[in-house]
Design a protein around this motif. Structure first.
Motif, PDB file in Angstrom:
ATOM      1  N   ASN A 264       0.611  -1.172  -0.033  1.00 12.94           N
ATOM      2  CA  ASN A 264       0.033   0.343  -0.169  1.00 12.94           C
ATOM      3  C   ASN A 264       0.924   1.267  -0.094  1.00 12.94           C
ATOM      4  O   ASN A 264       2.137   1.192   0.482  1.00 12.94           O
ATOM      5  CB  ASN A 264      -1.068   0.147   1.209  1.00 12.94           C
ATOM      6  CG  ASN A 264      -2.033  -0.961   1.206  1.00 12.94           C
ATOM      7  OD1 ASN A 264      -2.180  -1.438  -0.052  1.00 12.94           O
ATOM      8  ND2 ASN A 264      -2.073  -1.503   2.113  1.00 12.94           N
ATOM      9  N   ARG A 307      -9.722   5.905  -0.141  1.00 17.48           N
ATOM     10  CA  ARG A 307      -8.940   4.548  -0.689  1.00 17.48           C
ATOM     11  C   ARG A 307      -9.081   4.628  -2.178  1.00 17.48           C
ATOM     12  O   ARG A 307     -10.204   4.600  -2.604  1.00 17.48           O
ATOM     13  CB  ARG A 307      -9.403   3.378   0.050  1.00 17.48           C
ATOM     14  CG  ARG A 307      -8.936   2.080  -0.290  1.00 17.48           C
ATOM     15  CD  ARG A 307      -9.554   1.004   0.444  1.00 17.48           C
ATOM     16  NE  ARG A 307      -8.635  -0.373   0.222  1.00 17.48           N
ATOM     17  CZ  ARG A 307      -9.146  -1.515   0.897  1.00 17.48           C
ATOM     18  NH1 ARG A 307     -10.104  -1.324   1.712  1.00 17.48           N
ATOM     19  NH2 ARG A 307      -8.579  -2.686   0.757  1.00 17.48           N
ATOM     20  N   ARG A 309      -8.385   1.716  -4.967  1.00 17.90           N
ATOM     21  CA  ARG A 309      -8.024   0.418  -4.976  1.00 17.90           C
ATOM     22  C   ARG A 309      -7.478   0.263  -6.130  1.00 17.90           C
ATOM     23  O   ARG A 309      -7.469   0.700  -7.411  1.00 17.90           O
ATOM     24  CB  ARG A 309      -9.367  -0.444  -5.115  1.00 17.90           C
ATOM     25  CG  ARG A 309     -10.332  -0.407  -3.757  1.00 17.90           C
ATOM     26  CD  ARG A 309     -11.341  -1.381  -4.006  1.00 17.90           C
ATOM     27  NE  ARG A 309     -12.254  -1.307  -2.651  1.00 17.90           N
ATOM     28  CZ  ARG A 309     -11.983  -1.987  -1.641  1.00 17.90           C
ATOM     29  NH1 ARG A 309     -10.787  -2.976  -1.650  1.00 17.90           N
ATOM     30  NH2 ARG A 309     -12.573  -1.999  -0.347  1.00 17.90           N
ATOM     31  N   GLY A 310      -6.313  -0.798  -6.102  1.00 18.13           N
ATOM     32  CA  GLY A 310      -5.242  -1.098  -6.915  1.00 18.13           C
ATOM     33  C   GLY A 310      -4.651   0.075  -7.777  1.00 18.13           C
ATOM     34  O   GLY A 310      -3.869   0.007  -8.770  1.00 18.13           O
ATOM     35  N   LYS A 311      -4.235   1.136  -7.078  1.00 15.57           N
ATOM     36  CA  LYS A 311      -3.413   2.061  -7.415  1.00 15.57           C
ATOM     37  C   LYS A 311      -1.942   2.257  -6.372  1.00 15.57           C
ATOM     38  O   LYS A 311      -1.263   3.090  -6.175  1.00 15.57           O
ATOM     39  CB  LYS A 311      -3.936   3.539  -7.121  1.00 15.57           C
ATOM     40  CG  LYS A 311      -5.079   3.737  -7.921  1.00 15.57           C
ATOM     41  CD  LYS A 311      -4.892   3.789  -9.485  1.00 15.57           C
ATOM     42  CE  LYS A 311      -6.101   4.208 -10.485  1.00 15.57           C
ATOM     43  NZ  LYS A 311      -5.581   3.964 -11.887  1.00 15.57           N
ATOM     44  N   SER A 320      -1.219  -8.687  -9.287  1.00 18.68           N
ATOM     45  CA  SER A 320      -1.895  -7.708  -8.527  1.00 18.68           C
ATOM     46  C   SER A 320      -1.289  -6.596  -7.815  1.00 18.68           C
ATOM     47  O   SER A 320      -0.083  -6.516  -7.887  1.00 18.68           O
ATOM     48  CB  SER A 320      -2.649  -8.289  -7.513  1.00 18.68           C
ATOM     49  OG  SER A 320      -1.646  -9.037  -6.564  1.00 18.68           O
ATOM     50  N   GLY A 322      -1.535  -3.455  -4.862  1.00 18.60           N
ATOM     51  CA  GLY A 322      -2.019  -2.700  -3.538  1.00 18.60           C
ATOM     52  C   GLY A 322      -2.688  -1.520  -3.642  1.00 18.60           C
ATOM     53  O   GLY A 322      -3.274  -1.192  -4.742  1.00 18.60           O
ATOM     54  N   ASP A 323      -3.254  -1.004  -2.375  1.00 15.83           N
ATOM     55  CA  ASP A 323      -4.165   0.173  -2.712  1.00 15.83           C
ATOM     56  C   ASP A 323      -3.201   1.359  -2.388  1.00 15.83           C
ATOM     57  O   ASP A 323      -2.239   1.479  -1.644  1.00 15.83           O
ATOM     58  CB  ASP A 323      -5.253  -0.141  -1.674  1.00 15.83           C
ATOM     59  CG  ASP A 323      -6.138  -1.235  -2.291  1.00 15.83           C
ATOM     60  OD1 ASP A 323      -6.202  -1.444  -3.225  1.00 15.83           O
ATOM     61  OD2 ASP A 323      -6.649  -1.840  -1.091  1.00 15.83           O
ATOM     62  N   PHE A 325      -3.792   5.119  -0.471  1.00 12.33           N
ATOM     63  CA  PHE A 325      -4.775   6.004   0.589  1.00 12.33           C
ATOM     64  C   PHE A 325      -4.242   7.386   0.682  1.00 12.33           C
ATOM     65  O   PHE A 325      -3.261   7.590   0.737  1.00 12.33           O
ATOM     66  CB  PHE A 325      -4.417   5.432   1.949  1.00 12.33           C
ATOM     67  CG  PHE A 325      -4.923   3.783   2.120  1.00 12.33           C
ATOM     68  CD1 PHE A 325      -6.310   3.637   2.425  1.00 12.33           C
ATOM     69  CD2 PHE A 325      -4.440   2.484   1.709  1.00 12.33           C
ATOM     70  CE1 PHE A 325      -6.884   2.382   2.617  1.00 12.33           C
ATOM     71  CE2 PHE A 325      -4.593   1.447   1.818  1.00 12.33           C
ATOM     72  CZ  PHE A 325      -5.891   1.260   2.438  1.00 12.33           C
TER      73      PHE A 325
END
Length: 379
Positions: A264, A307, A309-311, A320, A322-323, A325
């Protein structure tokens, strides 16, 4: 009469754990104990054999020696081929060499392996490189195989010959009373072989100092402290022995916008007071170089997180991500004009007419403070 196998005596397999061996011993010891079998010579002999077996198998070092050499490991003069190698004259030293020689850096029968040393290279990379991965070229000062002698250490590639002092063992022994003293051969320095006519370029070592250029691939998703091993890229071994390995330790530079936590990413974003109050949309950067829009709801406070997602970061050996924030920090206006100050005064006055005002958190806090002071007065 040959001795019975210790494992068979206790009725356990060779892979039995220490607890299983102990449990089996207790059971059989109770069965054949002389007090339970008075006058039974066979039971007494069996009891002695069980104790002998347990005495060996309960001790890790003794068990290891038994597994490797059988009963000969504990017999005088029994040794390999009746040569007496396992007696007190020096046999147990042979056992110790064969069992522990490699761990001590010597190899079997004391011969030095001459393997090249492992090397460490510290590399600092950016967070963007850790996200996307990269290929890099590094230069490492090391010991390389001598090209003139091809690593043999002998002039014109001549091969080493067996050391006449230790006869190729790498160690020499001397008897002092009841003890046998063993030390590294002073002639060959433990190698077991010597160079009669050393190479002029490397002085017989088979290697020379050199700066090596290597290409390194950093995979996407690596973290701070990741270690990459390049097998055989360490220092060259002595006289043709295997080379060591090169270990690359990665560290990540601090980023001016993002903070990483595993997969993240966190980004602290200041939000203008008006946008935080009335709501709106802001645009934030992402680690892949793109942009993302974030909707700010009205009444957003400092500490609110949004959040995406996927950034976040790439995940090692995975498609894949992470996210990301966004951590909101509401910015208090500064350098106000007289008109702005006047408008804020009007805003403050208008808010007092509303119960709780426009700042419910501060209103509630100071209400609790007032109650606290009143309680102190009453107490």
């Amino acid at each position: 009469m040959s001795k019975q196998d210790y494992y068979d005596l206790l009725g356990v397999g060779r892979g039995a754990s220490a607890d299983e061996i102990k449990k089996a011993y207790r059971k059989m010891a109770m069965q054949f104990h002389p007090d339970r079998n008075p006058g039974d010579a066979a039971a007494e002999q069996k009891f002695k054999e069980i104790n002998e077996a347990y005495d060996v198998l309960k001790d890790d070092q003794k068990r290891s020696a038994y597994d490797r050499f059988g009963h000969a490991a504990f017999e005088q003069g029994g040794g390999r081929g009746g040569s007496g190698d396992f007696g007190f004259g020096g046999g147990f030293a042979d056992i110790f060499d064969e069992m522990f020689g490699e761990m001590m850096g010597g190899g079997r029968r004391g011969q030095a392996s001459g393997r090249g040393a492992d090397l460490r290279y510290d590399m600092e990379i950016s967070l963007e490189d850790a996200f996307a991965g990269k290929s890099a070229t590094i230069r490492v000062p090391t010991s390389a195989v001598c090209e003139e002698c091809k690593g043999t250490g002998g002039r014109d590639g001549a091969q080493p010959v067996t050391c006449s002092t230790c006869h190729g063992h790498g160690k020499v022994r001397s008897q002092q009373g009841f003890f046998t003293i063993e030390r590294t051969c002073p002639t060959c320095q433990g190698m077991g072989r010597i160079i009669k006519d050393p190479c002029r370029a490397c002085s017989g070592t088979g290697r020379v100092r050199k700066e090596k250029q290597l290409s390194v691939t950093i995979p996407a998703g690596v973290e701070d402290g990741t270690r990459i091993r390049l097998a055989g890229e360490g220092e060259a071994g002595m006289r043709g022995a295997p080379a060591g390995d090169l270990y690359i330790f990665l560290s990540l530079k601090a980023h001016r916008l993002f903070q990483r936590d595993g997969a993240n990413i966190f980004c602290r974003v200041p939000i203008p007071m008006v946008t935080a109050t009335l709501g709106g949309t802001i645009e934030v950067p992402t680690i892949d170089g793109g942009k993302a829009k974030v909707v700010i709801p009205e009444g957003t406070q400092t500490g609110h997180q949004f959040r995406l997602r996927g950034k976040g970061m790439s995940v090692l050996r995975s498609p894949s991500r992470g996210d990301m924030f966004i951590q909101a920090t509401v910015e208090t206006p500064v350098n106000l004009t007289p008109r702005q100050i006047e408008l804020l005064r009007e805003f403050e006055t208008a808010g007092e007419e509303k119960k709780g005002g426009n700042s419910p958190e501060s209103h509630g806090f100071f209400a609790r403070v007032k109650e606290f002071w009143e309680d102190l007065k009453e107490g």
